[in-house]
Each structure stands twice: as C-alpha cells, then as structure tokens.
Write a protein that holds these residues in place. Structure first.
Motif, PDB file in Angstrom:
ATOM      1  N   TYR A  27       0.868  -1.182   0.000  1.00  0.00           N
ATOM      2  CA  TYR A  27       0.000   0.000   0.000  1.00  0.00           C
ATOM      3  C   TYR A  27       0.908   1.236   0.000  1.00  0.00           C
ATOM      4  CZ  TYR A  27      -3.662  -3.327   1.204  1.00  0.00           C
ATOM      5  OH  TYR A  27      -4.537  -4.405   1.188  1.00  0.00           O
ATOM      6  N   PRO A  28       1.489   1.545  -1.153  1.00  0.00           N
ATOM      7  CA  PRO A  28       2.529   2.587  -1.218  1.00  0.00           C
ATOM      8  C   PRO A  28       2.065   3.963  -0.770  1.00  0.00           C
ATOM      9  CG  PRO A  28       1.794   1.937  -3.423  1.00  0.00           C
ATOM     10  CD  PRO A  28       1.209   0.958  -2.476  1.00  0.00           C
ATOM     11  N   ALA A  29       0.816   4.316  -1.017  1.00  0.00           N
ATOM     12  CA  ALA A  29       0.335   5.645  -0.639  1.00  0.00           C
ATOM     13  C   ALA A  29       0.367   5.846   0.875  1.00  0.00           C
ATOM     14  CB  ALA A  29      -1.084   5.856  -1.170  1.00  0.00           C
ATOM     15  N   ASP A  30       0.215   4.750   1.620  1.00  0.00           N
ATOM     16  CA  ASP A  30       0.215   4.826   3.085  1.00  0.00           C
ATOM     17  C   ASP A  30       1.549   4.370   3.682  1.00  0.00           C
ATOM     18  OD1 ASP A  30      -2.852   5.295   3.772  1.00  0.00           O
ATOM     19  OD2 ASP A  30      -2.746   3.813   2.160  1.00  0.00           O
ATOM     20  N   LYS A  31       2.522   4.024   2.804  1.00  0.00           N
ATOM     21  CA  LYS A  31       3.822   3.499   3.248  1.00  0.00           C
ATOM     22  C   LYS A  31       3.637   2.312   4.202  1.00  0.00           C
ATOM     23  CE  LYS A  31       6.490   7.724   2.571  1.00  0.00           C
ATOM     24  NZ  LYS A  31       7.118   7.192   1.351  1.00  0.00           N
ATOM     25  N   MET A  32       2.695   1.437   3.843  1.00  0.00           N
ATOM     26  CA  MET A  32       2.437   0.219   4.606  1.00  0.00           C
ATOM     27  C   MET A  32       2.448  -0.992   3.679  1.00  0.00           C
ATOM     28  SD  MET A  32      -0.583   0.995   7.344  1.00  0.00           S
ATOM     29  CE  MET A  32      -1.003   2.682   7.800  1.00  0.00           C
TER      30      MET A  32
END
Length: 465
Positions: A378-383
């Motif tokens: 989940y790159p947008a949330d850095k998770m």
C-alpha cells in the motif's frame, strides 16, 4: 528560618520565583524520564536474547588512533555485565607503520597480505604489546561516578592461536606473514564462561616457537567461526554499506553481499570488511556487522536498536527462500487448504493464488515447498500487509517462520514501507513476541479498511520497519 518572600510596594508578600536553572532541570527530568523508561523497556528483549551468547568484537589500530578506545571499553564492560561473553581482537596496522617510520624503514603496511620481514615482525610485536597493555589498563578503571565504577573485569591474553607461514605465493616469499592454523576454542570458552574477556593480538605462534604476523580481520573471522559466535562485529573507519542515496544499508543477505562485492561498486575499505563479514556468516556465524567507530556508543546502538546503525550480514538462504512462480501454485494451495478448512485463513482459491503469485515467497528444500508468505503493498500509506505466513507442521519449531518473517520485512522495507501489518484470528501471541503491536481497523490503509471482513473480526497488528 530563611524568608521565602520579598517585600513589594503593595505590602503584600509574594512567593519568590524558583531558580531558572532549577526549573529547567525539573522540566528536563520530567521530559527525559518517560523516554528513558521506554528505551529501557525496549532493550529488555535484546538483553534476554543475548545473555550467555558469544560476541567477537574486532577493531583496527585506527580506532585507537582516534582516541575511541576508552569509550569502547566502557560499552564492552556494560555488555559483559549483562552476561554477554566477549572476545576482543585488535589490529595494529597504523602503529606498526609508525614504528617502522620511526626506525627509518620505508616499508608500510596496507590492507591485504604483504611480506613481513624480521624488522617488521619486531615492530608488530612492539605495537601489539603496547595496545594490549592499553586495553588491559582501560578495563582496569574503576573510579567512582564513572561508567567503569564497580566493574571488576578480568582480561585474559595468551597463546590461543596457532599459526603457520603463508609461504611462497606466485614467487613471493611472505616470510613472517602467517595465517591461522588452529584456534584453542576450548581454552577460550573456559575463560569467557568464567566472565573473563579474552583479548587477542594479530599474532600467532607455530609449534616450533616462531611468531607470525596475522591479519586482524582473518583472525577475528576464524575465532568467530571456531566459537560459533552469535555476532562478529567489525568496528571500522567505514559507516557500512551505503546505497546510492547515501543511506546505510542496515541488513544484507549474504548472497546479496557477495553480489555487491562482485560488482566492484564498493570502496576498498568497505569491500574489505564486508568480504570477511560474508565469509564469517557463510561458515556459521549467526550475524556479522560492520559499524563505524566515529559514532559514540556504536556497539550499543547496533545491538540494542531495531535497525542498528551499521550494516548487518545474515545468512538468508536464498537458495531455499525465493519468489514464487506459477509452478508453485499447487504446492502453495496444499499448504493453505488445511488452514482454510479450520478457519484460520480466509479461503482464496486457485484463481486468486495464480493471480497474486508474484506477491508470494516460498521456502523450498530438496524440491519440497514447506513454507510461504505473501506481501501486499500500500505505497500511498507506506504500509505493507503480510498474509498467508505458513510453515508445514513437520518443519515448525526450527526458526523457519522467523526466517520468512525477516524476509518479508526486508521485502516491505525495500518497497518503501514504514510499517508492516497482519490480520490474524489465532496467532496473535506469535506476532506479539516478534515485536508487533495491536492496532485497530481504523489504522489500516483506507483501501484495506473497505475490504476488512467484520464477520471474521480479525485482530490487527503493526510493526515498524
């Protein structure tokens, strides 16, 4: 009794203001106390894990030139007090070169193997003797109100290392340059098990009574391998392996380290130490570290913080741990199906596995896949989410689950994730023991929240990377 008020024009006594320095000290204490308690609690798992384990700590004469010996000894005495068994291996290259210069010799030693003549051997003996005495003196400190107060550490040196001559290589006689033939590991273990610290100089002795100059790095590696040490720590001039963005690569699988060495991209000093770190791990040392002596407290920071401050090399058996391919779908399904049937895992089906197979990693031995895990980014949330972490029951209890977890953490970190999360209904304690902290559904990425199955009521756990 001293009056605590001062008269004022109104005739009303007003309490005097506290001293500014006192207020600052109180505020600082109130601010630092929770931080100190939190840090102390965070290091407790490492203290428990490393008590009784053997660390080999190696450093060159450059550390002594930089006046960093005293601070290092204080940190090592703390490790000893915590029950860690220590062997120190020191180098002496700059000190030998200085002795040679003072005596009018032109020879100077660099890294790697070089011939050692009789004069250079004498200089090596003198330098090693002086450094060993400095180390013993540093460990003998005990002044009150210093880090060494109440420390009673015994330092032992001796003829623990049997050496042999390097001989003639490509027509060059290396004379008094030697290599390790044998390490008296039984005697060393007996010493460190009694709480003593063994100090080794870069010299070895043959059965005929000859002395040979040894490379500190080779000696430290041989000792760590012979003792089956938990850690080999090189304290060096280099910060470790630095990537293209100037960040230290804190963890490398051994095969990745070997590939990096083969690429020729590293500077000479980093390459030299990384080569020995990789060799040590290949021969059975659990972890090998390359850390800079320029950073105060570097050994403590490397050992007691999650990411450390240097580069750690581990034996991530990539020949057994690899990315999944479409040919592995059947084996992954056979691992997953029993857990789907008992409700531990959400049913996925072959089509889903085939579509997402590139997200899977598998553990394989002799052509049999016995473990797997998948990672969703989940790159947008850095998770990143780890799921389907499975080890076949016959292989459980041998650390394979931890190997998979470390691998998935490294994958998530490489993808830029700052936090790894899992959803579980039955294995919460396993994740808690490995540093995961419980969160809530609202902490998940928005995209994952919308796909959360509230009927399963899975617990959510996070781990900072």
């Amino acid at each position: 009794m001293t009056d605590t008020t001062e008269p004022n024009p109104s005739g009303v006594d007003t309490p005097s203001e506290p001293d500014v320095e006192t207020v600052s000290a109180l505020e600082a204490a109130e601010h630092s106390a929770p931080q100190f308690v939190r840090w102390f609690r965070e290091v407790a798992p490492y203290v428990h894990a490393f008590r009784g384990k053997t660390f080999v700590v190696a450093f060159g004469g450059e550390l002594i030139q930089a006046n960093a010996l005293n601070a290092l000894v204080q940190d090592l005495s703390l490790l000893s007090a915590l029950g860690i068994r220590l062997v120190l291996v020191h180098g002496s290259r700059p000190q030998v070169n200085e002795q040679l210069r003072l005596k009018g010799y032109t020879q100077q030693f660099g890294r790697g193997l070089q011939p050692t003549d009789a004069a250079a051997l004498e200089c090596a003996k003198e330098a090693a003797g002086e450094i060993r005495l400095d180390i013993e003196a540093a460990f003998s400190q005990g002044l009150p109100n210093t880090p060494m107060s109440h420390a009673q550490i015994r330092v032992i040196s001796g003829n623990f290392v049997t050496a042999k001559p390097l001989g003639v290589i490509d027509g060059v006689d290396y004379r008094h340059t030697g290599q390790v033939r044998k390490i008296d590991t039984d005697a060393m273990k007996a010493a460190i098990e009694r709480g003593s610290i063994v100090v080794l100089s870069p010299l070895g002795f043959s059965p005929t009574g000859e002395a040979f100059s040894l490379a500190m790095e080779e000696l430290a590696t041989s000792v760590a391998v012979g003792l089956r040490a938990e850690k080999l720590i090189f304290i060096t001039e280099t910060p470790g392996v630095v990537d293209s963005e100037g960040n230290v690569d804190t963890e490398l699988a051994r095969l990745d380290a070997d590939a990096l060495l083969a690429s020729g991209e590293l500077d000479e000093t980093t390459s030299f130490y990384l080569q020995h770190a990789s060799r040590a791990v290949k021969r059975g040392v659990a972890r090998a570290h390359v850390v800079p002596f320029s950073l105060d407290g570097v050994v403590l920071l490397e050992i007691f913080t999650h990411d450390g401050v240097g580069t750690m090399v581990v034996e991530d058996t990539l020949d057994d741990l690899r990315s999944a391919t479409i040919d592995d779908v059947g084996a992954i399904l056979r691992l997953i199906e029993p857990l789907e049937q008992d409700g531990t895992l959400v049913p996925r089906g072959r089509a889903t596995i085939e579509r997402e197979v590139e997200n899977f990693s598998v553990l394989e031995h002799d052509g049999v896949i016995f473990g797997c895990a998948t990672l969703n980014d989940y790159p947008a949330d850095k998770m990143a989410e780890m799921a389907c972490l499975i080890v076949h029951p016959e292989w459980q209890g041998t650390g394979e689950g931890d190997l998979l977890l470390r691998h998935m953490e490294a994958r998530a970190r490489a993808q830029g994730a700052k936090r790894l999360f899992v959803l579980t209904t039955r294995t919460a304690h396993w994740f808690i023991k490995r540093g995961f902290v419980q969160g809530g559904v609202s902490d998940l990425p928005k995209e994952r929240q919308s796909a959360y199955n509230r009927q399963r009521n899975s617990l959510v756990f996070f781990k900072r990377l």
